[in-house]
Structure formats: structure tokens, C-alpha cells
Design a protein around this motif. Sequence first.
Motif, PDB file in Angstrom:
ATOM      1  N   LEU A   1      75.627 -23.678  48.549  1.00  0.00           N
ATOM      2  CA  LEU A   1      74.507 -23.232  47.710  1.00  0.00           C
ATOM      3  C   LEU A   1      74.099 -24.320  46.714  1.00  0.00           C
ATOM      4  O   LEU A   1      72.914 -24.530  46.461  1.00  0.00           O
ATOM      5  N   ILE A   2      75.089 -24.994  46.159  1.00  0.00           N
ATOM      6  CA  ILE A   2      74.763 -26.068  45.199  1.00  0.00           C
ATOM      7  C   ILE A   2      74.025 -27.202  45.896  1.00  0.00           C
ATOM      8  O   ILE A   2      73.018 -27.716  45.391  1.00  0.00           O
ATOM      9  N   LEU A   3      74.522 -27.571  47.064  1.00  0.00           N
ATOM     10  CA  LEU A   3      73.840 -28.638  47.806  1.00  0.00           C
ATOM     11  C   LEU A   3      72.436 -28.209  48.208  1.00  0.00           C
ATOM     12  O   LEU A   3      71.476 -28.999  48.137  1.00  0.00           O
ATOM     13  N   THR A   4      72.289 -26.944  48.634  1.00  0.00           N
ATOM     14  CA  THR A   4      70.962 -26.444  49.026  1.00  0.00           C
ATOM     15  C   THR A   4      70.008 -26.439  47.839  1.00  0.00           C
ATOM     16  O   THR A   4      68.829 -26.795  47.950  1.00  0.00           O
ATOM     17  N   ARG A   5      70.548 -26.019  46.673  1.00  0.00           N
ATOM     18  CA  ARG A   5      69.702 -25.984  45.470  1.00  0.00           C
ATOM     19  C   ARG A   5      69.237 -27.382  45.091  1.00  0.00           C
ATOM     20  O   ARG A   5      68.047 -27.597  44.796  1.00  0.00           O
ATOM     21  N   ASN A   6      70.153 -28.330  45.101  1.00  0.00           N
ATOM     22  CA  ASN A   6      69.765 -29.710  44.767  1.00  0.00           C
ATOM     23  C   ASN A   6      68.768 -30.269  45.774  1.00  0.00           C
ATOM     24  O   ASN A   6      67.819 -30.972  45.412  1.00  0.00           O
ATOM     25  N   GLN A   7      68.991 -29.946  47.058  1.00  0.00           N
ATOM     26  CA  GLN A   7      68.075 -30.425  48.075  1.00  0.00           C
ATOM     27  C   GLN A   7      66.683 -29.827  47.883  1.00  0.00           C
ATOM     28  O   GLN A   7      65.663 -30.531  48.023  1.00  0.00           O
ATOM     29  N   ALA A   8      66.641 -28.532  47.529  1.00  0.00           N
ATOM     30  CA  ALA A   8      65.342 -27.877  47.314  1.00  0.00           C
ATOM     31  C   ALA A   8      64.614 -28.488  46.117  1.00  0.00           C
ATOM     32  O   ALA A   8      63.393 -28.718  46.152  1.00  0.00           O
ATOM     33  N   ARG A   9      65.354 -28.750  45.060  1.00  0.00           N
ATOM     34  CA  ARG A   9      64.716 -29.329  43.883  1.00  0.00           C
ATOM     35  C   ARG A   9      64.244 -30.758  44.148  1.00  0.00           C
ATOM     36  O   ARG A   9      63.158 -31.154  43.695  1.00  0.00           O
ATOM     37  N   ASN A  10      65.047 -31.515  44.858  1.00  0.00           N
ATOM     38  CA  ASN A  10      64.619 -32.873  45.201  1.00  0.00           C
ATOM     39  C   ASN A  10      63.365 -32.856  46.058  1.00  0.00           C
ATOM     40  O   ASN A  10      62.449 -33.672  45.870  1.00  0.00           O
ATOM     41  N   GLN A  11      63.349 -31.920  47.004  1.00  0.00           N
ATOM     42  CA  GLN A  11      62.184 -31.823  47.877  1.00  0.00           C
ATOM     43  C   GLN A  11      60.946 -31.397  47.095  1.00  0.00           C
ATOM     44  O   GLN A  11      59.836 -31.933  47.292  1.00  0.00           O
TER      45      GLN A  11
END
Length: 493
Positions: free
Chosen positions: A25-35
Motif C-alpha cells: 500500500l505504501i509503495l502504491t501510494r507513493n507511485q500514485a502520487r508520483n504519477q
Amino acid sequence: MRRRLMLAMVGLVAVVLVIAGAGSLILTRNQARNQAESQLVSEAKSLTSSGLGSESLKVLDVMKQTLTLEDADVIEIDRLGDVVTPLPEGLTSQDIDVAAVQSGQTTSGRKGNTVYAVAPVTLSEQERNRLRARRPIAFEGTFAVLLTRDAGDLGPSWGYFIVAGGAALLVAALVAWQMSRRMARPLVEAEDVTGRIAAGELTSRVPVRPHDYPEFTSLAGSINVMAQSLEDGRARERHLLLAVSHDLRTPLTSIRGFAEAIQDGAIEDDGQAADVIIAESRRLERLVGDLLDLTKLEARQMSISMRPTDAAEVVATTAEGFRPAAAKSGLAIVLQLPGADGVPTAPSSATGPRPPVAADPDRLAQLLANLLENAITFALTTVTLTMRDDPAAGACVITVVDDGPGIVAGDLTKVFERFYRADRGPNRRLGSGLGLAIVAELAAAMGGNVRAESPVDFDGGSRFVVTLRYWPGAAATPPPGPAPVVRAPESRV
């Protein structure tokens, strides 16, 4: 135990799920914010590269709806580097790299769940007037397009994770219950059986099931083998006590009877009575000596001095020592030793060189003495002692053959057991039942082996074959030295 195993497995799965889920979830959240940040930068650059035109505010309003933006507006930065336009909630002028914007660069960042992009834009006089109509602005500042977007929190993702994790834990609990049951049951049974074995119930056995794990099946088999070994050992111990008590009682009864008769004056020939008492005493001494020898051999405590040994000389000397006892019983001892050509011949021709064997000459003489005593016990007319070399096998083979009634097939594997006496019909005297057991232990201690064969011919007979290895790397001619002198045991009544 089953509960602990189940809790341990479920706990392990839960920890793995939490770590893996939280990390994902943390990795997904960071990926979403970066995107999202990258998209805002691209959109801001796209807008400012072509200019907003006369419909700038309308365009920004449409972008705010279609691009799911929290805010889309033109902000103003004065000459001192301060943002004079009200910023969206949560953002401050410190969050914007004012110097980079003033130098014409597009900047971006994130604060909490909000991501933003700021791109400098050049407004015409008409666009500034229209913007002034909506809010106060100064014509000397720098203008920039500010786009913001809420990247969202982890609420829905956590909910999905909780549902998926709960289902996984339920499955893990079912699997753990089944595995703990399969793992705990054999261990509980093994613990119960070993406890009963320790309490003396040597007939207890651990159930062996084909569907159990191989490790538990092997454990159960090992425990059962141990229990069987202990049970056999107890049976042998019981048999030993019965046999020893019987063998001790017989001579003791004779000694006591003759001693009481002498005391009562009922014996006319005191010398004959003394001879009987001496013979029975020697019989007791021989039995005790055999027991001690066998115990030392089994405990690997008997002294065995291995050295190059002339087997032919030991065989010849031992045979000569038994000739008087054999003659007293009306038996002949035939000795056959290898000649120079390897063919069994009379002893006088045994002058050719032969390799020495690896043995203790004293123990080898004891081994042969026990075999000859056994052969004399059951022979009818002749005992044959033969030795031959077997260079192909690197060994010397010694055989002791008697022409007695022979040994039944079922007894051939038992004759080397302690106190085992094969039923071979009438014989001249009974031994202690330990001689052949000592033979087997001595042969094994010297690196050789012994086996029994019967019948020898159509009339019966038995053959005991002893195989001894050559001394490693020894010369063909054995070292000089006298062989041990072996005398036949005293006759036992």
C-alpha cells in the motif's frame, strides 16, 4: 501443542500479510502520487506553452472539471518573491520554489495528500485586465499557473486489504489446524509410547500410518525398533539369568552333595569325590571366565593386540593341544595345512612361505580352542582342522569339521547366540553355551568373520568357517616367533 502450532502458523501468516500489505500500500501510494505529480507538470507545461488566450479563466475552469483538479488558477508573485494570490487550503508560499518559477522553470511538489505543479505564464494586457476584474493584481509581478490535485488517502485500499487479509487468515487457520493436527498427533503418540517404554512396557509401539509425514514415520519406526531392541535385550537378559542360574546350580549341587557326603562319611573313596569337586569347580571357573570374556568383547573392552600372525603355526599348536582330550573321547584330529602349492597336505609339508594374517595370536588360539571343543563335543569319530590361503580374497580360511549329527537348517543362524544349544542328539558333554558366541565376537574383533555350515555330507556333520584378512602390506614370509601353546580344557562331568 496442537493449539500452539496452530497459533504460531496463523500468527506467522498474519505478520507476513501485514508486512506485505502495508509495504504494497505504501509503495502504491507513493507511485500514485508520483504519477499524479508527473501528470500535473505535463498538463501545466502544455497549458503554458501555447498561452491561455482570451478565455484563460474559462479554460482553467474546464480543466479543473475534466482533469479532476482540486484547484486550477493563475497566481501572482511580486518582485520581492512573495505570492500575493491566495493559495488553496494546505499550501503556503514556502511550498513553492518562487525563484525557479521566476526564472521560467516549472516546479512541482506534494504536501500531505495534495500534489501540485506551478508553471510560469506570460499574460497579455487584455488577459491581465480580465484577471484584475476577478481579483486585485499588480502588473509588475510574475504570473504562473497553479494546478493541484488530491492524491487521495488509503481508506478504500485499507478496506480491501482488511477483507482480503481476513479471508487469507481464515484459509491459513484451516490449513494450520489441519497441519498442526497431522504434526502434533504423531508427536503426542510418540511421547506417550516412550513414556510407557520408560515405565517398563516394552511391548508398546508407535502407530505407523502411511499418510503421515515421512519424518514422523521415520521417528515412529526408530522408536519401534528401539522398543523391539529393548524387548529383545530384556528377553536375552531373562534367558541369560535362567541359563546362568541353571549352569551354576548343576555344578554347585554336585559340589555341595559330595562335600556333605564327605562330611557325613558316606563316601568311601575321598579321592574320587575330590576329583569331582575339582572338576565341577573348574567348570564353574570356565563358565565365569566365558561370561567375563563375552561381556568384555561386547563392551569392546577386551585387549586385542593385532599384529602379523602365522596362522598355520597357531592352528597346528592348538590342534596338538587338543589331541589328548580327543583321544580320551575316542576321536581323531586330522590337521590339514597348505603346502607350497596351496593344496591342503599333511603338516610336514607345510614349509612354503605364506602371508601372515592380521590377528592377535592368543585370541586366535582361544577362538580355535572353542571351535575344537565344540567339535569334539559332537563328533563321532573325527575332527578335521583345515587351513587354506585365498589370495584372491586377500584372506586365510580356517575350517573345523566334525562328523557328528549336524545342525538343522533353522539353527545355523542361532548357534552363535549366547547360551543357545542346538539339539544335535546325544553328545558326550554339555558346554556352557557361550563358546560359539565368544568365537563370533573374537572373529569380528579381529576384522574377520565366522559362519556355520551343515550338513557336510550325506551322513550329516557340521563345518565352521573362519575367515581372517592378510596383514596389510606384509611380506610373504611370516615373522618368526613361537605360537601360543593351547591345552585342551579339563574334562567336565
